[in-house]
Design a protein around this motif. Structure first.
Motif, PDB file in Angstrom:
ATOM      1  N   CYS A  74      15.781   8.891  -2.787  1.00 11.96           N
ATOM      2  CA  CYS A  74      16.669   7.788  -2.371  1.00 11.96           C
ATOM      3  C   CYS A  74      18.034   8.354  -2.015  1.00 11.96           C
ATOM      4  N   GLU A  76      22.038   7.525   0.168  1.00 17.65           N
ATOM      5  CA  GLU A  76      23.009   6.580   0.717  1.00 17.65           C
ATOM      6  C   GLU A  76      23.857   7.300   1.758  1.00 17.65           C
ATOM      7  N   SER A  77      24.002   6.693   2.919  1.00 13.78           N
ATOM      8  CA  SER A  77      24.836   7.276   3.962  1.00 13.78           C
ATOM      9  C   SER A  77      26.288   6.920   3.714  1.00 13.78           C
ATOM     10  N   LYS A  83      24.061   0.735   1.080  1.00 15.07           N
ATOM     11  CA  LYS A  83      22.675   0.609   1.517  1.00 15.07           C
ATOM     12  C   LYS A  83      21.877   1.819   1.028  1.00 15.07           C
ATOM     13  N   ASN A  85      18.551   3.942   1.017  1.00 13.50           N
ATOM     14  CA  ASN A  85      17.355   4.212   1.807  1.00 13.50           C
ATOM     15  C   ASN A  85      16.392   5.060   0.984  1.00 13.50           C
ATOM     16  N   ILE A 100       9.928   6.388   5.858  1.00 16.88           N
ATOM     17  CA  ILE A 100      11.338   6.108   5.595  1.00 16.88           C
ATOM     18  C   ILE A 100      11.489   4.595   5.524  1.00 16.88           C
ATOM     19  N   ASN A 101      11.917   4.124   4.369  1.00 18.50           N
ATOM     20  CA  ASN A 101      11.997   2.686   4.097  1.00 18.50           C
ATOM     21  C   ASN A 101      10.666   2.002   4.399  1.00 18.50           C
TER      22      ASN A 101
END
Length: 368
Positions: A74, A76-77, A83, A85, A100-101
């Motif tokens: 997991c 996060e950008s 969010k 991902n 992916i997701n």
């Protein structure tokens, strides 16, 4: 990008592990062959590409009935805070499945370049003194990380090279077909050369300065040497480049051998220290400093061009550095999330805000 956590099941000697990462420095320490590098490889696989040459069956644990590897990561950008991902990677003897997701991808390598990361492994020390294909691959990986079209150029170039050589090898070789392969070889060869040349110039801007500071004043230079165009290339004159490439191809009888066919597959990068060939004369300490400088430069390019920090994976990179140089390296990644493997946790005793795990037989135990 920030990696939040990972779950690993039946990957090499890791039977099962669940880890939540710090957003700063994460250190995995323990004896050799305990699973530290395996965890970094699991992360790299989820980001699109292992740093090892692997076969599917080799990553399953030995002496076990397990038939499937499962990894879930997991992240996060930094561009979309909040969010989370998820990437899932599953592999057995028959196939690899990456999502992916929960959306399946055609192949795991489709993720490479989507997530910006820099990795240092001991094999990087062979970059300078090793074979030219190591240096070409190094530049190709950087180019693909920033521009996914470079993968297409490389794939089409290699395919054209194989077909051209196979056609030459045939006693009834078709000259018209060879001309078709030549056209692809030339066009994609120019694209490859441009991409490598461009990113080497960017690397030079940072790496030479970093090496100068690391070494106490030595001057590092890196020059791209094209098998077709030499060391100086004017990419604004594409027609001239095409004609020169075509002339070079026609001047050599390849006899069906790719090693005799001129082109981008024979290009090289020449490193010098104070004007002397690093490949011939560099010491082990100098080789390590060059490799570190190149990796620090990669991270800087990602930061400047993507406005996002890379995830940094350092496998046994700091163990042979003195405290001053270790501090220098870590400071260059100060805003990045860093994963470090080491045999000695005492190397990081003066660092703040780090998360530590001891590693033994594939088991990761958090430490204070």
């Amino acid at each position: 990008m920030i990696l939040k956590n990972i779950e690993v099941e039946n990957f090499r000697n890791i039977e099962r592990a669940e880890l939540t990462f710090a957003s700063g420095v994460n250190v995995f320490y323990g004896d050799n062959a305990q699973g530290k590098t395996n965890l970094l490889e699991a992360v790299a696989l989820c980001l699109g590409k292992s740093f090892r040459n692997i076969r599917r069956g080799e990553i399953l644990p030995l002496n076990t009935t397990a038939r499937k590897v499962k990894i879930r990561l997991c992240y996060e950008s930094e561009k979309i805070v909040g969010k989370i991902n998820m990437i899932t990677y599953e592999c057995d003897y028959d196939r690899v499945l990456v999502k992916i997701n929960d959306i399946p991808l055609k192949k795991a390598s489709d993720l490479y370049g989507e997530f910006k990361y820099v990795i240092f492994i001991p094999d990087n020390l062979n970059l300078i003194k090793g074979y030219p294909d190591n240096r070409r691959q190094y530049l190709d990986n950087i180019a693909i990380m920033q521009n996914k079209s470079h993968r297409k150029f490389l794939s089409e170039y290699n395919a054209a090279l194989r077909h051209r050589c196979a056609t030459h090898f045939n006693e009834c070789s078709d000259r018209e077909l060879i001309a078709v392969w030549d056209d692809i070889l030339i066009k994609q060869g120019i694209n490859l050369t441009y991409g490598r040349y461009k990113y080497l110039e960017l690397i030079r801007q940072y790496a030479c300065k970093i090496y100068n500071e690391l070494s106490g004043g030595e001057i590092l230079e890196a020059t791209y040497n094209s098998n077709v165009f030499g060391e100086v290339v004017d990419f604004t004159e594409t027609n001239i480049l095409y004609d020169k490439y075509k002339q070079k191809l026609h001047s050599v009888n390849s006899e069906g051998q790719s090693s005799k066919t001129p082109g981008a597959h024979l290009d090289d990068v020449i490193f010098t220290i104070d004007g002397n060939s690093a490949r011939k004369y560099a010491s082990q300490g100098q080789l390590r400093s060059i490799a570190i400088s190149l990796k620090l430069a990669e991270a800087q390019i990602i930061r400047d061009f993507n406005r996002e920090n890379s995830v940094v994976l350092l496998d046994e990179v700091l163990g042979e550095l003195d405290e001053k140089r270790r501090h220098y390296v870590i400071q260059h990644f100060v805003d990045s999330q860093v994963f470090i493997t080491s045999c000695n946790c005492n190397d990081f005793g003066n660092m703040e805000n780090i998360r530590l795990w001891s590693v033994e037989n594939g088991v990761f135990t958090p430490r204070q």
